[in-house]
Design a protein around this motif. Structure first.
Motif, PDB file in Angstrom:
ATOM      1  N   ILE A 187       0.600  -1.129  -0.309  1.00  0.00           N
ATOM      2  CA  ILE A 187       0.199   0.261   0.127  1.00  0.00           C
ATOM      3  C   ILE A 187       1.039   1.388  -0.356  1.00  0.00           C
ATOM      4  O   ILE A 187       2.378   1.143  -0.120  1.00  0.00           O
ATOM      5  CB  ILE A 187      -1.282   0.033   1.117  1.00  0.00           C
ATOM      6  N   ASN A 188       0.317   1.971  -0.745  1.00  0.00           N
ATOM      7  CA  ASN A 188       0.895   3.882  -0.763  1.00  0.00           C
ATOM      8  C   ASN A 188       1.003   4.062   0.984  1.00  0.00           C
ATOM      9  O   ASN A 188       2.200   4.883   0.774  1.00  0.00           O
ATOM     10  CB  ASN A 188       0.484   4.448  -1.662  1.00  0.00           C
ATOM     11  N   THR A 189      -0.031   4.776   1.932  1.00  0.00           N
ATOM     12  CA  THR A 189       0.058   5.016   3.055  1.00  0.00           C
ATOM     13  C   THR A 189      -0.352   3.911   3.802  1.00  0.00           C
ATOM     14  O   THR A 189      -0.929   2.950   4.145  1.00  0.00           O
ATOM     15  CB  THR A 189      -0.929   6.294   2.835  1.00  0.00           C
ATOM     16  N   PHE A 190       0.554   5.105   4.984  1.00  0.00           N
ATOM     17  CA  PHE A 190       0.051   4.184   6.892  1.00  0.00           C
ATOM     18  C   PHE A 190      -1.549   4.577   6.775  1.00  0.00           C
ATOM     19  O   PHE A 190      -2.470   4.864   6.412  1.00  0.00           O
ATOM     20  CB  PHE A 190       0.558   4.722   7.650  1.00  0.00           C
ATOM     21  N   GLN A 191      -2.179   3.238   7.190  1.00  0.00           N
ATOM     22  CA  GLN A 191      -3.450   3.031   7.558  1.00  0.00           C
ATOM     23  C   GLN A 191      -3.827   2.275   8.524  1.00  0.00           C
ATOM     24  O   GLN A 191      -2.845   1.685   9.199  1.00  0.00           O
ATOM     25  CB  GLN A 191      -4.391   1.911   6.267  1.00  0.00           C
ATOM     26  N   LYS A 192      -5.202   3.054   9.935  1.00  0.00           N
ATOM     27  CA  LYS A 192      -5.412   2.192  11.300  1.00  0.00           C
ATOM     28  C   LYS A 192      -5.624   1.028  11.075  1.00  0.00           C
ATOM     29  O   LYS A 192      -6.742   1.029  10.240  1.00  0.00           O
ATOM     30  CB  LYS A 192      -6.126   3.435  11.748  1.00  0.00           C
ATOM     31  N   ASP A 193      -5.419   0.535  11.974  1.00  0.00           N
ATOM     32  CA  ASP A 193      -6.209  -0.747  12.655  1.00  0.00           C
ATOM     33  C   ASP A 193      -7.649  -1.342  11.931  1.00  0.00           C
ATOM     34  O   ASP A 193      -8.443  -0.280  12.750  1.00  0.00           O
ATOM     35  CB  ASP A 193      -6.183  -1.567  13.344  1.00  0.00           C
ATOM     36  N   SER A 194      -8.237  -1.385  11.134  1.00  0.00           N
ATOM     37  CA  SER A 194      -9.764  -1.694  11.031  1.00  0.00           C
ATOM     38  C   SER A 194     -10.574  -3.253  11.107  1.00  0.00           C
ATOM     39  O   SER A 194      -9.885  -4.937  10.499  1.00  0.00           O
ATOM     40  CB  SER A 194     -10.254  -1.147   9.739  1.00  0.00           C
TER      41      SER A 194
END
Length: 207
Positions: A62-69
């Protein structure tokens, strides 16, 4: 029955929440185990083989950091040949300086199975309760109504022209005590009336 009908959806909701929370904890554990035990010796070249041989944990760049979901969805299970419900955790990890989506899924019990098992459980409990109530009621009724049947037997055996002694029946039930006193007075009154009647019509027999 009404209480069980009301309680069943509540019980189902509580079970679902507890089961979902347990699944989330398991998914967090899988991620932590991967980060601690696998990631230090892992490289981008290993991603393809990892995704190939691990059905429940996938790595995607992925390109950006994403929060846990966390979310629940259905995946087609080729082994079962049907859609299966899964609880999924999407989390971001850093591999060789690049972001990857760590996607771990946990197979859930189908709602139909949960509903069926809850129904069978509640039905079993209800049958046991009904059976228990019937047995207890029968046992209590035999003990509770014993004074009544004793009084009834004495009334049926009573013959006014024969010697009869009414035996008092002790009971812890106030209504049975009232019945006992009423029956005793009624018998004594009838015996007394019969005695006076006989005395008036056949006085010689009593002297």
């Amino acid at each position: 029955v009404v209480l069980f009908v009301i309680a069943s959806p509540v019980f189902y909701f509580v079970i679902q929440q507890l089961y979902q929370r347990e699944a989330d904890d398991t998914l967090k554990l899988h991620r932590n185990e991967f980060v601690i035990n696998v990631l230090p010796n892992f490289s981008q070249n290993d991603v393809v083989n990892w995704n190939k041989f691990n059905r429940n944990i996938q790595l995607t760049p992925i390109n950006t950091f994403q929060k846990d979901s966390f979310f629940t969805t259905n995946y087609y299970d080729s082994l079962e040949a049907e859609l299966e419900p899964y609880r999924v955790l999407n989390s971001t990890i850093v591999l060789d300086g690049k972001f990857y989506q760590f996607s771990s899924k946990f197979n859930l019990v189908e709602n139909e199975d949960i509903i069926r098992n809850i129904f069978l459980l509640f039905l079993g409990i209800l049958l046991l309760l009904v059976l228990g109530i019937l047995l207890i009621t029968k046992f209590i009724s035999v003990s509770l109504w014993q004074p009544f049947y004793s009084a009834l037997n004495q009334i049926e055996a009573f013959e006014i022209d024969k010697r009869f002694t009414y035996s008092e029946i002790k009971s812890s039930v106030a209504e049975f005590d009232r019945l006992n006193n009423s029956v005793k007075k009624l018998i004594e009154k009838n015996l007394l009336l019969f005695f006076y009647h006989q005395l008036l019509h056949y006085p010689i027999q009593y002297f």
